[in-house]
Design a protein around this motif. Structure first.
Motif, PDB file in Angstrom:
ATOM      1  N   LEU A   1      10.667  -6.442   2.889  1.00 56.74           N
ATOM      2  CA  LEU A   1      11.045  -5.384   3.133  1.00 56.74           C
ATOM      3  C   LEU A   1      11.573  -4.241   3.972  1.00 56.74           C
ATOM      4  CD1 LEU A   1      13.658  -3.631   1.406  1.00 56.74           C
ATOM      5  CD2 LEU A   1      11.780  -2.345   0.416  1.00 56.74           C
ATOM      6  N   MET A   2      10.192  -3.947   4.474  1.00 57.66           N
ATOM      7  CA  MET A   2      10.291  -2.781   5.743  1.00 57.66           C
ATOM      8  C   MET A   2      10.468  -3.690   6.818  1.00 57.66           C
ATOM      9  SD  MET A   2       8.042  -1.952   8.373  1.00 57.66           S
ATOM     10  CE  MET A   2       6.272  -2.833   8.386  1.00 57.66           C
TER      11      MET A   2
ATOM     12  N   VAL B   1       6.681  -4.009   0.150  1.00 54.56           N
ATOM     13  CA  VAL B   1       7.441  -3.149   0.680  1.00 54.56           C
ATOM     14  C   VAL B   1       6.922  -3.495   1.786  1.00 54.56           C
ATOM     15  CG1 VAL B   1       7.547  -1.030   0.810  1.00 54.56           C
ATOM     16  CG2 VAL B   1       7.486  -2.661  -1.408  1.00 54.56           C
TER      17      VAL B   1
ATOM     18  N   SER C   1       7.593   0.750  -4.565  1.00 54.41           N
ATOM     19  CA  SER C   1       6.241  -0.350  -5.329  1.00 54.41           C
ATOM     20  C   SER C   1       6.077   0.827  -6.406  1.00 54.41           C
ATOM     21  CB  SER C   1       5.722  -0.260  -4.678  1.00 54.41           C
ATOM     22  OG  SER C   1       5.227   1.119  -3.696  1.00 54.41           O
TER      23      SER C   1
ATOM     24  N   GLY D   1       9.500   2.340   0.772  1.00 53.62           N
ATOM     25  CA  GLY D   1       9.242   1.486  -0.177  1.00 53.62           C
ATOM     26  C   GLY D   1       7.834   1.444  -0.986  1.00 53.62           C
TER      27      GLY D   1
ATOM     28  N   ASP E   1       3.650  -3.517  -2.756  1.00 50.65           N
ATOM     29  CA  ASP E   1       2.959  -2.511  -1.468  1.00 50.65           C
ATOM     30  C   ASP E   1       3.038  -3.213  -0.625  1.00 50.65           C
ATOM     31  OD1 ASP E   1       4.025   0.367  -0.695  1.00 50.65           O
ATOM     32  OD2 ASP E   1       2.653  -0.881   0.779  1.00 50.65           O
TER      33      ASP E   1
END
Length: 834
Positions: free
Chosen positions: A795-796, A791, A670, A666, A787
Motif C-alpha cells: 500500500l505505501m 501496508v 492494519s 496505513g 503491516d
C-alpha cells in the motif's frame, strides 16, 4: 548521534572482550536483583476508582468478612456417584482443620450449609404448623370468652331487673349490690382474658408476618446449592482476609496444599481460578519453534551460520537482562503475570531485528571492500542510528501506556520499554563487539573471497553480479494495489465491529488444569451462573430495628429477583449498625456472558428502592466488567496520543506532510484489521482448532490497547527502513516515482526478513497454554504480518507512486524550523564512505 555511534562501534570492536565482560556483569547484576527482589506475580487485574472497587471498600469497612477475596474448592466423585458418608466426613475433616491457613477468614462446610437450609425449611414447616395450632387455640379461647361474656351479659340483665323491682317495692338493694360487685369482678376478669387473647393474636400475626418474610427469602434463594442434586459434587467456599489484589500467592498455595494433603479415596479435588489460576509459562516449546524459524530466516538472508547466530545470541542476552531486571521489582510493585511474557516477546523480536539491521549493513560493506573495524563503525553509525530511532519510537509508544491511568497497563508498558531499551543498547555495543571477534567469518567462504577481491581492487567478481535496472511501477498497478489492499484490510476488519472485551475465566484455562475442571464441574452440576456469583450491597436507612431490616431485605431481594437473568438471591449479612446489607446473586449465565454484563448494568441503574435504598454490585464478574469498560474507555485517548506522536515523528524524519499521513493511515488500517482477525479467532472461534483453542469468549480487555502501542512502534520501524531509502534516493536526484522503487528495493530484503522473524517469535506464543498469552501472540504476529507485507510493502509504495513529487512536499516555513534528523547516517556515510 551517527558520529558517536560510529566511534562506539569501532571502540566496541577493538575492546570486544571488555564489552562482553561489561554485559556479563550487567547480566549477573540482573540475576542478583531477581534473586533478591523477586516476590512472585499476580494473576489478578484491577483498576482504581471503579464502581466495584467502591463497593469492596465499603464491605471491608462495615462487613470485613465479605470484603476479602474468595474462592471455591470443588470435591467430586471420580465415578459420578453420590458422595458416601465416609467421603463427606473426610471433606468435613479437612475443612475443620483449615483454621490455621494463612489469610483465610472462613471455610464453609457445604454439608453443614445444606443441613442448615434443610433445618430452616423444616423450621418453616414447623412454624407454620405452630401458628396454625396457636390460631386454633386462640379461636377456641375466644369462643369460650364469648360464651362467658354472653353469660355475664345475661346475669347483668337479670340483676338489673331485680334491682328495678326491689327499688319499685322499696326493698333494700344491699344484696343486689353485692351481686353486682361479683358480676363486675367477673367482667374485669373476662376483659383481662380478652386483652391477653388479643395480645396473643397480635403476637401470632407478628410471628406469621416474620415467618412469611423468611419463607419468601428462602424461596428466592432456592437455586443456591453447595451440594449437587445427585450428591456427587460439593463446593467449599474459602473466604480470605485480604482483597484479591493483595492476596499473596503463598496464601493461595497454602489452601491448595491443605486440601490436597489428605487425598480421599474416590474423590477428586480442584480449585477455582481465584485460588489456582497459574502464572503463565514465560518460555515454552512454541517459543523455541519460533526461534528456530527465526534462525532459518536469518540463515537464508545472511548465508552464514555465524552471522545468523549473532542476532539470536544478542537477543537472548538482552531478554535475560531485561526480564530479570523487571522481575527484580516484583516485590516492590504489584506485577501482572503477563508482564514478563510481554518483555520476552518484545525483547526477542526487536533484539533479533535490531542486531540483524547492523549485521546486514556490515556484510554489504565488507562485500564492497571495507576493512572490518571501519565497516563495523560505519554500520553502527548508519544502521545503528536507525536502530536508535526505531527503538526510541517503540519505547515512547510503550511508555505512553502510562497516560491511560491504568496502573498494571502502565507497568506492562514500562517493562516492555525496558526490554526494548536493553535490546537497543546491546545492538549498538555487544553486536559490534561480537562482529569484531568473528571478523570476516561473518561472511561465508564465497562471499569472503569476493570481499577480498574487492579490497585488492580486483573487481571482476565483485561487479559481475549486476542487478536489473530499477523501473517505476505502472500507475495502473499502483491504483489496483491501493484499492485491493484497502478493501482487503477493511474486509478483515469487519469482525472488529462486534468486539466484546473481558478477562479470562476458568473456561479458558488449560483443559487438564484444576481451574478448568473446577469451572466445568461447577457449571455442569450447579449451573453456569454459579461461576459468576455477584455480591450486591444495599445501603439501608439509619435507625431500623431488626424486624424493619428483615422487611427491607425482602423488599430488596424481590427487586433483584425481578431482574431478567437472575436465578437466585440470598441475603448473607447485615452490618452491626443495620445500615448495610449484602446479598449473594446467582445470574443465569457465566461471568463473560452478555446477559451477566447486562445484569450488572441493570442492577446499577435501578432507581433507589423504596425511595432511599441504593444498590452496589461487586464480585469477580462485576470487577471484570468494570476493568474491561475502563480499558475500552481509555483506548480512544491512547490511540489519539499514538497517532499524534506518529505524525510528529514522521514529519520530523521525512520532512513531509503526506508521507506521515500515509504511514499513520496505513497503521490504523492494519490495526483494525488485526482487531478483526483477533475477534474472528478468539471470539467467534474461526480456525480455533488449528491453534488448539478449546474455548472462545470476549477479547482480552487490555489487548486492544497493548496492540496499539506495540504495533505502532514496529510499524514505524518498517516505515523508516523503507521510506528513508526512498527519500535518500529522491534527495540525490532520482525522480520521485523511480526513487520509490529504488528505496523499496534497497530495504525490502531486510524488512522482509525482520518481519518474518517477528512473526515467528510472536507466533510461537500462540501455542502457549494461557489464553492471555495466545491472544497477545496472535495479535502481534498477525498485526506485523499485515503491516509489513500489506501496508508497508504494498500500500505505501503504491500511494507514494501516485503522489509523486507531492509526497515530499512540506511548507517552507516548517522546513526551516525543523531540525535535520539524519536517521540513516547519510552525512556519516559521506565522510567515511567505503
Amino acid at each position: 548521534m551517527a558520529e558517536l555511534l560510529y566511534r562506539l562501534g569501532k571502540l566496541s570492536a577493538r575492546r570486544a572482550w571488555l564489552v562482553i565482560a561489561a554485559w556479563a556483569v550487567i547480566f549477573a547484576l540482573a540475576v542478583g536483583g531477581y534473586l533478591i527482589g523477586s516476590k512472585g506475580l499476580t494473576s489478578s487485574f484491577d483498576i482504581p476508582g471503579t464502581a466495584s472497587g467502591a463497593v469492596t471498600d465499603e464491605l471491608q469497612e462495615k462487613l470485613p468478612d465479605f470484603g476479602g477475596a474468595s474462592g471455591t474448592v470443588v470435591f467430586s466423585t471420580e465415578d459420578g456417584s453420590a458422595l458416601t458418608d465416609e467421603q463427606r466426613a473426610g471433606i468435613s475433616a479437612l475443612i475443620a482443620d483449615s483454621g490455621d491457613l494463612e489469610d483465610v477468614s472462613d471455610v464453609i462446610d457445604p454439608f453443614d450449609t445444606e443441613q442448615q437450609r434443610a433445618d430452616q425449611a423444616q423450621q418453616l414447616v414447623d412454624g407454620r404448623q405452630q401458628i396454625t395450632d396457636g390460631a386454633a387455640q386462640l379461636d377456641a379461647s375466644q369462643t369460650q370468652l364469648d360464651a362467658g361474656a354472653a353469660q355475664l351479659e345475661a346475669a347483668q340483665t337479670q340483676l338489673d331487673q331485680a334491682r328495678a323491682q326491689a327499688e319499685a317495692a322499696g326493698f333494700p338493694t344491699a344484696q343486689i349490690d353485692a351481686q353486682q360487685q361479683q358480676l363486675d369482678a367477673s367482667k374485669a376478669q373476662l376483659d383481662a382474658q380478652q386483652q391477653t387473647l388479643t395480645d396473643g393474636r397480635d403476637e401470632l400475626e407478628t410471628q406469621t408476618s416474620k415467618l412469611e418474610l423468611g419463607a419468601r427469602l428462602l424461596d428466592l434463594a432456592d437455586g443456591i446449592r453447595f451440594v449437587s442434586e445427585d450428591g456427587s459434587t460439593a463446593l467449599v467456599n474459602v473466604a480470605f482476609t485480604e482483597p484479591r489484589l493483595e492476596l499473596s500467592e503463598e496464601a493461595k498455595q497454602g489452601v491448595i496444599s491443605h486440601f490436597e494433603s489428605e487425598p480421599i479415596d474416590g474423590v477428586d479435588v480442584s480449585f477455582s481460578t481465584d485460588i489456582a489460576q497459574g502464572v503463565p509459562q514465560i518460555f515454552g516449546v512454541g517459543e523455541v519453534i519460533g526461534l528456530v524459524i527465526a534462525a532459518i530466516v536469518l540463515l537464508v538472508l545472511l548465508g552464514s551460520v555465524i552471522a545468523a547466530g549473532l542476532p539470536l545470541v544478542t537477543a537472548i542476552v538482552g531478554v535475560g537482562i531485561g526480564v530479570l531486571a523487571t522481575l527484580s521489582f516484583s516485590g516492590v510493585v504489584q506485577m501482572a503475570s503477563v508482564t514478563p511474557v510481554l518483555g520476552v516477546m518484545l525483547g526477542l523480536a526487536v533484539g533479533i531485528d535490531y542486531s540483524l539491521f547492523i549485521i546486514n549493513r556490515h556484510r554489504k560493506q565488507l562485500l564492497q571492500g571495507a576493512e572490518v573495524r571501519e565497516s563495523i563503525g560505519l554500520a553502527n553509525g548508519t544502521a545503528g542510528n536507525a536502530v536508535i530511532f526505531a527503538g526510541a519510537t517503540v519505547i515512547v509508544a510503550l511508555l505512553a501506556l502510562n497516560v491511560t491511568g491504568v496502573p498494571f497497563l502502565g507497568l506492562m508498558g514500562t517493562a516492555g520499554a525496558v526490554c526494548v531499551a536493553v535490546a537497543v543498547l546491546i545492538a549498538v555495543t555487544l553486536t559490534p563487539a561480537l562482529l569484531g571477534l568473528v571478523g570476516e567469518r561473518v561472511l561465508a567462504k564465497k562471499p569472503r573471497a569476493r570481499a577480498a577481491q574487492a579490497r585488492t581492487g580486483s573487481g571482476a567478481a565483485h561487479h559481475a553480479r549486476v542487478e536489473k535496472p530499477v523501473k517505476p511501477m505502472s500507475t495502473v498497478r499502483a491504483v489496483v494495489t491501493v484499492l485491493v489492499s484497502i478493501v482487503a484490510l477493511l474486509v478483515v476488519a469487519i469482525p472488529s465491529l462486534s468486539m466484546r472485551v473481558g478477562l479470562p475465566d476458568g473456561s479458558s484455562e488449560p483443559e487438564d488444569s484444576a481451574s478448568y475442571r473446577a469451572y466445568t464441574l461447577t457449571q455442569d452440576e450447579f449451573g453456569a451462573g454459579t461461576n459468576s456469583t455477584l455480591l450486591v450491597t444495599a445501603q439501608l436507612p439509619s435507625g431500623l430495628d431488626d424486624d424493619q431490616v428483615l422487611e427491607k431485605q425482602v423488599l430488596v431481594a424481590e427487586e433483584i429477583a425481578d431482574q431478567e437473568d437472575v436465578v437466585s438471591v440470598a441475603p448473607i449479612a447485615v452490618s452491626d449498625d443495620n445500615e448495610l446489607a449484602a446479598f449473594q446473586v446467582i445470574p443465569a449465565e457465566g461471568p463473560n456472558s452478555v446477559s451477566t454484563e447486562q445484569l450488572v448494568r441493570d442492577l446499577r441503574l435501578l432507581p433507589a428502592i423504596d425511595g432511599d435504598i441504593q444498590l452496589g454490585v461487586a464480585g469477580q464478574a462485576a470487577i471484570n466488567i468494570d476493568i474491561s469498560e475502563s480499558l475500552a474507555a481509555v483506548l480512544p485517548l491512547y490511540l489519539a496520543v499514538v497517532v499524534g506522536l506518529s505524525l510528529l515523528i514522521m514529519i520530523l524524519v521525512f520532512r513531509s506532510l503526506l508521507v506521515p499521513l500515509i504511514a499513520t493511515g496505513g497503521f490504523i488500517l492494519s490495526l483494525f484489521a488485526t482487531y478483526g482477525a483477533v475477534v474472528a479467532v478468539f471470539q467467534w472461534g474461526w480456525f480455533a482448532d488449528v491453534i488448539g483453542l478449546h474455548s472462545t469468549g470476549p477479547i482480552l480487555s487490555f489487548l486492544p490497547v497493548i496492540l496499539v502501542g506495540i504495533l505502532f512502534g514496529l510499524a514505524m520501524d518498517y516505515q523508516l527502513f523503507l521510506a528513508s531509502g526512498m527519500r535518500e534516493a529522491y534527495v540525490h536526484g532520482a525522480p520521485a516515482r523511480l526513487a520509490v522503487m529504488q528505496g523499496f528495493r534497497a530495504g525490502r530484503a531486510v524488512v522482509t526478513a525482520a518481519a518474518l522473524i517477528m512473526v515467528s517469535v510472536f507466533g510461537g506464543f500462540i501455542f502457549s497454554e494461557a489464553t492471555i498469552i495466545r491472544s497477545i501472540g496472535f495479535g502481534l504476529a498477525f498485526g506485523v504480518l499485515l503491516d509489513a507485507f500489506v501496508v508497508r510493502m504494498l500500500l505505501m509504495p503504491a500511494l507514494m507512486h501516485l503522489l509523486g513529487r507531492s509526497a515530499w512536499w512540506i511548507p517552507r516555513w516548517l522546513d526551516r524550523i525543523l531540525p535535520n534528523v539524519d536517521v540513516e547516517g547519510a552525512a556519516l556515510e559521506r565522510r567515511h564512505h567505503v
